[in-house]
Scaffold this active site. Structure first.
Site, PDB file in Angstrom:
ATOM      1  N   HIS A 191       0.836  -1.204   0.000  1.00 24.67           N
ATOM      2  CA  HIS A 191       0.000   0.000   0.000  1.00 24.67           C
ATOM      3  C   HIS A 191       0.873   1.256   0.000  1.00 24.67           C
ATOM      4  O   HIS A 191       0.553   2.239  -0.683  1.00 24.67           O
ATOM      5  CB  HIS A 191      -0.916   0.000   1.224  1.00 24.67           C
ATOM      6  CG  HIS A 191      -2.100  -0.910   1.091  1.00 24.67           C
ATOM      7  ND1 HIS A 191      -1.995  -2.272   1.117  1.00 24.67           N
ATOM      8  CD2 HIS A 191      -3.425  -0.637   0.922  1.00 24.67           C
ATOM      9  CE1 HIS A 191      -3.199  -2.818   0.977  1.00 24.67           C
ATOM     10  NE2 HIS A 191      -4.081  -1.843   0.847  1.00 24.67           N
ATOM     11  N   HIS A 243       0.830  -2.940   9.379  1.00 24.45           N
ATOM     12  CA  HIS A 243       2.221  -3.150   8.998  1.00 24.45           C
ATOM     13  C   HIS A 243       3.123  -2.627  10.098  1.00 24.45           C
ATOM     14  O   HIS A 243       2.775  -1.699  10.836  1.00 24.45           O
ATOM     15  CB  HIS A 243       2.558  -2.416   7.687  1.00 24.45           C
ATOM     16  CG  HIS A 243       2.219  -3.183   6.458  1.00 24.45           C
ATOM     17  ND1 HIS A 243       2.978  -4.224   5.991  1.00 24.45           N
ATOM     18  CD2 HIS A 243       1.190  -3.041   5.587  1.00 24.45           C
ATOM     19  CE1 HIS A 243       2.441  -4.705   4.883  1.00 24.45           C
ATOM     20  NE2 HIS A 243       1.350  -4.004   4.609  1.00 24.45           N
ATOM     21  N   ASP A 300       8.329  -1.870   7.671  1.00 25.38           N
ATOM     22  CA  ASP A 300       7.719  -2.215   6.376  1.00 25.38           C
ATOM     23  C   ASP A 300       7.430  -0.957   5.566  1.00 25.38           C
ATOM     24  O   ASP A 300       7.704  -0.881   4.369  1.00 25.38           O
ATOM     25  CB  ASP A 300       6.405  -2.983   6.587  1.00 25.38           C
ATOM     26  CG  ASP A 300       6.594  -4.276   7.333  1.00 25.38           C
ATOM     27  OD1 ASP A 300       7.744  -4.719   7.447  1.00 25.38           O
ATOM     28  OD2 ASP A 300       5.589  -4.846   7.780  1.00 25.38           O
TER      29      ASP A 300
END
Length: 414
Positions: free
Chosen positions: A300, A343, A347
């Site tokens: 994302h 996350h 990350d």
């Protein structure tokens, strides 16, 4: 010195350059430049102030450096004017672009007034053609070839990578560590900020808005085919790297709210069906797709950052509102990803760093046409060299209406 002598400067011998230096009052440098370093006419036209200051010349007297460069630049300009106005055609010929003179040769380029010089040993521009270091020639007509077939190939590349990513996510879900054995790892942000349940949906909403803006930019941009090709190439490459990182390292889930456990999908066909579900839903929770284990690194964040950089790169610099809104959506989207505890912080950081670096490296190589004079670039970045080999410099932000005008409008516009 008579003006006609300047036409043959490029073919001067070292003795003729020595005579010119004596006439200009630089007798003390004749031995250094002409005898020791064999400076001839062609190399004189390429001489820069950096050459005089740097090894092996290393001139020490500032006044002499400045006066010698003034004389050299004056000689370069006179040579340029005489070659352009005469009937002689040489490898050193001026090209008029936008009201300024541009002289391009195998080793020298002069722009504007002649005070700025740039070296390019691989591209020669003669008679409206670009001659590349590999011997190929491409007619230059002041426009960018859209090369739709390459754009189609880049789109297929991106679709293929998305399919591979979806299948790897299925494999990763089978190997996700058990929370009872491997609890969430310590994370300063996640431990300090309470989870916001709706935040992940907001992050995806930010991506949707950014994507909509970029679609409008692509539709209105005159070079939309090149832009879309670059988007597919860059996004596909980053996600291909993500396939490797999340497959080789399985992190524990970042929060107890995630109902993740190793799930066995059975035979290969079941795995393919699950991968198709993820692929068709674009891996978004807004479309009902929920995945586990794909943590290193955040997909994302990659999408948000890539969309932001394309919007800000391919819109005019004075569109401050659009640029500000794009960055706000990017940064808020990253915050929402972390606030949702979907996350780890690392990350998101790695995803942002890799995406921005790859975008900047790609565009730097493309804008400097590195594929033409760097064999290393062609070897290490074959996709880049293939897709960018006919893009002759930075893509200008020019816009045009993408659809043909209806017949009734043509009557009024005549």
């Amino acid at each position: 010195m008579p003006g006609s002598r300047y036409v043959g400067v490029e073919s001067w011998s070292s003795k003729q350059v020595a005579g010119w230096l004596r006439e200009q009052g630089f007798r003390e440098y004749v031995d250094l430049l002409c005898s020791k370093h064999r400076l001839d006419g062609a190399s004189l036209l390429c001489l820069t102030e950096t050459d005089l200051r740097s090894p092996p010349l290393e001139l020490k007297v500032l006044g002499d450096i400045k006066r010698l460069m003034l004389a050299v630049r004056r000689l370069q300009r006179q040579h340029t004017v005489l070659v352009h106005s005469g009937s002689e055609v040489s490898a050193l010929s001026p090209i008029h672009t936008g009201g300024t003179d541009r002289v391009v040769s195998n080793s020298f380029t002069e722009r504007g007034s002649g005070d700025h010089q740039h070296y390019n040993g691989a591209v020669t521009t003669v008679g409206g053609e670009h001659s590349y270091s590999n011997g190929k020639r491409k007619q230059y007509c002041g426009r960018f070839d859209p090369e739709y077939w390459k754009t189609t190939l880049s789109a297929l590349y991106a679709i293929l990578v998305c399919g591979v990513t979806s299948f790897v996510m299925v494999l990763v879900h089978e190997r996700v560590p058990d929370m009872r054995t491997y609890p969430p790892l310590p994370d300063i942000f996640l431990d300090s900020v309470p989870r916001i349940p709706w935040a992940f949906a907001m992050a995806e909403a930010c991506a949707v808005v950014l994507g909509s803006i970029l679609v409008l930019v692509f539709l209105m941009h005159k070079h939309r085919s090149i832009l879309f090709r670059r988007l597919c190439n860059l996004t596909g490459t980053v996600f291909l790297l993500r396939c490797v990182t999340m497959f080789v390292t399985s992190l524990s889930v970042p929060g107890h709210h995630l109902q993740c456990s190793g799930k066995i999908y059975g035979d290969a066909w079941t795995k393919v069906q699950r991968a198709l579900d993820i692929w068709s839903g674009l891996g978004m929770s807004l479309t009902g797709v929920h995945t586990c284990g794909d943590y290193m690194f955040s997909g994302h964040t990659v999408v948000l950052t890539m969309l932001n950089f394309f919007v800000t790169e391919y819109t005019p610099r004075n569109w401050n509102f659009i640029h500000t809104m794009s960055w706000v959506l990017n940064l808020f989207g990253i915050f929402f990803i972390l606030a949702a505890h979907e996350h780890y912080s690392i990350d998101v950081f790695i995803a942002f760093y890799i995406t921005t670096r790859l975008f900047l490296y790609y565009h730097t190589l493309a804008n400097t046409q590195a594929y033409q004079h760097s064999r290393r670039a062609r070897i290490w970045f074959p996709l880049f060299s293939f897709f960018e080999c006919n893009v002759t410099g930075p893509v200008p932000n020019e816009y045009s209406w993408p659809f043909s005008k209806p017949s009734f409008m043509r009557i009024f516009l005549k």
